[in-house]
Design a protein around this motif. Structure first.
Motif, mmCIF file in Angstrom:
data_model
loop_
_atom_site.group_PDB
_atom_site.id
_atom_site.type_symbol
_atom_site.label_atom_id
_atom_site.label_comp_id
_atom_site.label_asym_id
_atom_site.label_seq_id
_atom_site.Cartn_x
_atom_site.Cartn_y
_atom_site.Cartn_z
ATOM 1 N N GLY A 198 0.786 -1.228 0.000
ATOM 2 C CA GLY A 198 0.000 0.000 0.000
ATOM 3 C C GLY A 198 0.812 1.268 0.000
ATOM 4 N N GLY A 199 2.141 1.162 -0.072
ATOM 5 C CA GLY A 199 2.991 2.346 -0.170
ATOM 6 C C GLY A 199 3.686 2.384 -1.503
ATOM 7 N N TYR A 200 4.806 3.091 -1.587
ATOM 8 C CA TYR A 200 5.606 3.006 -2.798
ATOM 9 C C TYR A 200 7.046 3.400 -2.535
ATOM 10 N N CYS A 201 7.911 2.878 -3.397
ATOM 11 C CA CYS A 201 9.335 3.180 -3.408
ATOM 12 C C CYS A 201 9.672 3.546 -4.839
ATOM 13 N N LYS A 202 10.093 4.784 -5.067
ATOM 14 C CA LYS A 202 10.349 5.271 -6.415
ATOM 15 C C LYS A 202 11.718 5.938 -6.467
ATOM 16 N N ALA A 203 12.160 6.263 -7.687
ATOM 17 C CA ALA A 203 13.511 6.788 -7.867
ATOM 18 C C ALA A 203 13.532 7.840 -8.963
ATOM 19 N N LEU A 204 14.486 8.760 -8.847
ATOM 20 C CA LEU A 204 14.705 9.809 -9.836
ATOM 21 C C LEU A 204 15.979 9.536 -10.626
ATOM 22 N N MET A 205 16.055 10.167 -11.789
ATOM 23 C CA MET A 205 17.218 10.073 -12.662
ATOM 24 C C MET A 205 18.345 10.969 -12.149
ATOM 25 N N GLY A 206 19.520 10.377 -11.925
ATOM 26 C CA GLY A 206 20.692 11.148 -11.579
ATOM 27 C C GLY A 206 21.655 11.219 -12.742
#
Length: 399
Positions: A198-206
């Motif tokens: 029910g949550g989330y783990c996301k990432a950005l572009m470095g």
């Protein structure tokens, strides 16, 4: 990526086992169902003219006859081959933080086990969980596991333990540290586990994701750096590229990195990797920026990708005179009340001299994020590559 394995025998329920960090397995076998076997009807006491009882309903489970053969399970698909080693280039691109050309690979021992882990956060149905951000990791997998465990985001086995919490990584997963691919694998797995909870783990572009993508796709293809000829491969090695990461890099990692967003807004926080206004060159909305950068990577043009990498490698736009105004320009364009970024190690922002290899690192002790630019910017790179700290913090900050 699958977090557990399933074994199934005839007449048994599936047994699910939670994987550890080192136990990434191929998808579970597709068990071929056992065909129903015809069974002899028992003697019936009813007269011959009375019909037999109704057969089982379609789809109902019918046990196999004793001694009936059970088809063998399908074999596991082979793992994809690993690409070869990178070759050191001869050109040194201008404008990038130099490191040793061929850094030694640090051998990790067993995965660090978190000794004390808070109780898992309860999931409140229909609500948004707490927001966490992670600074630059740069291949330091053990330090990442320890930091996530301290915040109660993972348990002692490295599995998601935070319910409906929201976790954002600010980019730069690889290079300089010993296990960049291990970091990417962990983030990808936690993304699936968090979504299931029910949550989330996301990432950005470095910028180091762009560098690794370029080194793999274009290798020593010359690009126009603005100051002569350069190559992605040379820049990757000069900026701490690890040969073991290149050897273990697979298509699934490249596809995942290529689809990362560059900018997002969460709870009034404008999240991005680099402390630069160069994002404004790619669109006037968050959606435009992310779509434009994805399109550039899709076109697969070496010079265009190099220009993107070069712009997102810029830093210190918010540090000096006019820094607060630069932050306000981004916030006015994209929304939010504060910019949260990685990329520039906090000792650099504080004017300390040091290297990203940990040499002469007698700078300030970093215990948390650095708030600056009239309190409009939050720096999250604690300098793990220079004997600093890998930061995982909950937002908003409580001053």
């Amino acid at each position: 990526m699958v977090e557990g394995s399933m074994t199934q025998g005839a007449g048994q329920e599936p047994v699910v086992r939670t994987a550890t960090l080192r136990d990434f397995r191929v998808p579970p076998y597709a068990q071929t169902p056992v065909p129903p076997q015809a069974q002899a009807a028992p003697p019936s006491p009813v007269p011959p003219h009375v019909p037999e009882p109704n057969p089982p309903a379609p789809g109902a489970s019918v046990p196999p006859a004793p001694g009936a053969p059970v088809p063998p399970r399908a074999p596991a698909p082979p793992r994809p081959p690993h690409p070869g080693n990178a070759v050191v280039g001869d050109e040194q691109p201008e404008g990038y933080t130099p490191t040793e050309r061929d850094l030694p690979v640090i051998r990790r021992g067993d995965t660090v086990q978190v000794q004390t882990v808070p109780e898992p956060r309860p999931v409140a149905e229909g609500s948004r969980g707490p927001l966490f951000v992670v600074g630059d990791v740069h291949g330091y997998l053990d330090e990442l596991i320890a930091a996530l465990g301290e915040q109660g985001l993972i348990d002692a086995d490295g599995n998601w333990a935070a319910g409906n919490a929201r976790l954002w990584f600010l980019g730069d997963f690889t290079d300089r540290g010993p296990d960049g691919i291990g970091v990417i694998d962990l983030v990808m797995r936690l993304s699936a586990e968090a979504a299931a909870a029910g949550g989330y783990c996301k990432a950005l572009m470095g910028n180091h994701e762009l560098l690794l993508i370029g080194a793999k796709r274009f290798a020593d293809t010359p690009v126009n750096s603005g100051a002569g000829t350069a190559t992605f491969q040379a820049a990757w090695l000069l900026n701490g590229g690890q040969k073991t990461d290149m050897e273990r890099l697979q298509d699934v990692h490249l596809q995942w990195m290529s689809r990362l967003d560059a900018v997002v807004e969460e709870d009034g926080h404008l999240l991005m990797h680099s402390d630069t206004t160069a994002y404004l060159d790619y669109g006037s909305t968050i959606e435009d920026v992310n779509d434009t950068i994805t399109a550039i990577l899709t076109r697969n043009d070496a010079d265009e990708c190099w220009d993107l990498f070069r712009k997102l490698t810029k830093r210190f736009a918010f540090r000096d005179e006019g820094g607060a105004q630069a932050v306000r320009e981004l916030l006015t364009t994209y929304g939010g009340q504060r910019v949260v970024h990685g990329h520039s190690p906090i000792p650099y922002l504080l004017g300390e001299v040091g290297t990203e290899e940990g040499e002469d690192s007698a700078g300030p002790v970093i215990n948390g994020p650095h708030v600056y630019a009239d309190d409009l910017a939050i720096a999250m790179d604690g300098g793990v590559t220079m004997a600093g700290k890998l930061l995982v913090v909950q937002l908003p900050l409580h001053d």
